[in-house]
Design an enzyme around this catalytic site. Sequence first.
Site, mmCIF file in Angstrom:
data_model
loop_
_atom_site.group_PDB
_atom_site.id
_atom_site.type_symbol
_atom_site.label_atom_id
_atom_site.label_comp_id
_atom_site.label_asym_id
_atom_site.label_seq_id
_atom_site.Cartn_x
_atom_site.Cartn_y
_atom_site.Cartn_z
ATOM 1 N N GLU A 193 19.166 5.211 3.337
ATOM 2 C CA GLU A 193 20.081 6.338 2.952
ATOM 3 C C GLU A 193 21.160 6.543 3.182
ATOM 4 O OE1 GLU A 193 16.963 9.454 4.091
ATOM 5 O OE2 GLU A 193 15.333 8.019 3.898
ATOM 6 N N ASN A 235 18.197 1.141 0.320
ATOM 7 C CA ASN A 235 17.009 1.762 0.268
ATOM 8 C C ASN A 235 17.552 3.346 -0.061
ATOM 9 O OD1 ASN A 235 13.972 1.854 -0.082
ATOM 10 N ND2 ASN A 235 13.989 2.964 1.903
ATOM 11 N N HIS A 271 9.363 9.314 -3.258
ATOM 12 C CA HIS A 271 8.715 10.461 -2.342
ATOM 13 C C HIS A 271 8.453 11.607 -3.344
ATOM 14 C CE1 HIS A 271 8.339 8.671 1.489
ATOM 15 N NE2 HIS A 271 9.595 8.595 1.667
ATOM 16 N N GLU A 300 8.476 3.517 -1.227
ATOM 17 C CA GLU A 300 7.994 4.573 -0.363
ATOM 18 C C GLU A 300 6.989 5.543 -1.124
ATOM 19 O OE1 GLU A 300 10.472 6.230 2.426
ATOM 20 O OE2 GLU A 300 11.858 4.463 2.930
ATOM 21 N N ASP A 302 4.715 8.113 -2.646
ATOM 22 C CA ASP A 302 3.710 9.154 -2.227
ATOM 23 C C ASP A 302 3.593 10.206 -3.042
ATOM 24 O OD1 ASP A 302 4.642 9.800 1.160
ATOM 25 O OD2 ASP A 302 5.568 10.002 -0.888
#
Length: 380
Positions: A193, A235, A271, A300, A302
């Site tokens: 990030e 990332n 996400h 990641e 979800d």
Amino acid sequence: MSDARVHERAPAVRRVPLVMLVASAVIACSACGASAGRRATPPATPARACARPDPSDCSLRQLATDHGVMIGAAVQPEYLSGSPDYARIVGDEFNSITPESAFKWESTEPARGRFTWGAADAVAQFARAHHQQIRGHTLVWANSTSAKQFTILPDYVAAAPDAASMQGLIDEHITAVVTRYAKVTDRWDVVNEPLETTGSQLDTNVLTRILGEKWMVRAFRLTHRLDPTAKLFVNESLAEGPGPKHQALMALVQRLRAAGAPIDGVGLQAHFLGGAPDRPGLEVVLRDWQSVGLRTAITELDIPTPNHDPVAQATRYADVVRACLDVRTCNEVTLWGVTDAHTWLNDFLGPGTAPLLFDDSYQPKPAYRAVAATIAASHR
Ligand code: G3I
């Protein structure tokens, strides 16, 4: 195709408004030994991991291995050792694991030179025992957050007396972690990030404020020197669709590469907390990265169950996995957790989001079957 070859073959290979989610989403051998050296070579697995005629009889891991892709999950060491069901699922269903927090700076070096390897070693031990490769998440994550919910970068780093000392701390940390886990890690999230969460500017974290972007170049160069066969990633969150943040991330990555950073790929966290993924938009992003010679990974993933409708969730999962598998250079889908019982969203958004493939009782959900079917149907 054996697990080991999956990596070789890999081509360069929401209740709460989304803005609030995003704004606070800024978050936060012993067997492996401490020596670098030859990467662990998992024993050969059968040429075809799952020879059953009906793919629904195969595990995600078997399907992924057969189709030359990585299917992973973020794991927490306390459950790997404390929950037989958790450990069974992680070992059976995934050919890659990501330490959810165990490899992070505050977990491994909470004070300068005081290394606490226990949690990270536990994840590494599990990966070796189950012939999995680790996605090393993450070497440096320095986000500035107004409502800081986590200790992301230990305070001693920001307290460095000058730029040279701060750079030295980064170098020391990366050297210690990569040296210890290079043998069981084949992908590193070197920088996590680097951009501000809801904008498209560089995050104004202390490292970037004091050192400029060059700390990132140096981080990639050092990691490559220490682990030359690993694939190195930036990332990022909220860059899964065309738009300012995607464009800004492309510009940053190109600058870093031009300055000599050996970047192999980009991790898109995925996400999808605020609603349905935009599959066409995700494919555009994946192809943009492909066009500049970079691989991508969904790192990641979800997706909260919408309106308590697990079938709708399954469709959304299928969309994301299909988007990745339709783009040759997207070679990995990692879930941000194993079971709804232990998702970070239980803390972050409260109970009931049910964002993962296995429910609170560790039973596979429609989303699990949708992911399996999507992998089985892929033409990889
Ligand atoms: O292990 C300690 C424990 O000893 C202590 O008692 C407890 C209470 O302070 O904290 C425990 O550490 C927590 C850690 O998760 C492990 O559970 C940290 O406080 C907590 O801040 C940490 O939160 C993690 C967060 O990153 C910050 O590192 C979340 O679980 C994790 O899901 C989240 O993951 C991030 C990715 O790394 C980057 N992308 C966004 C994603 C979601 O925020």
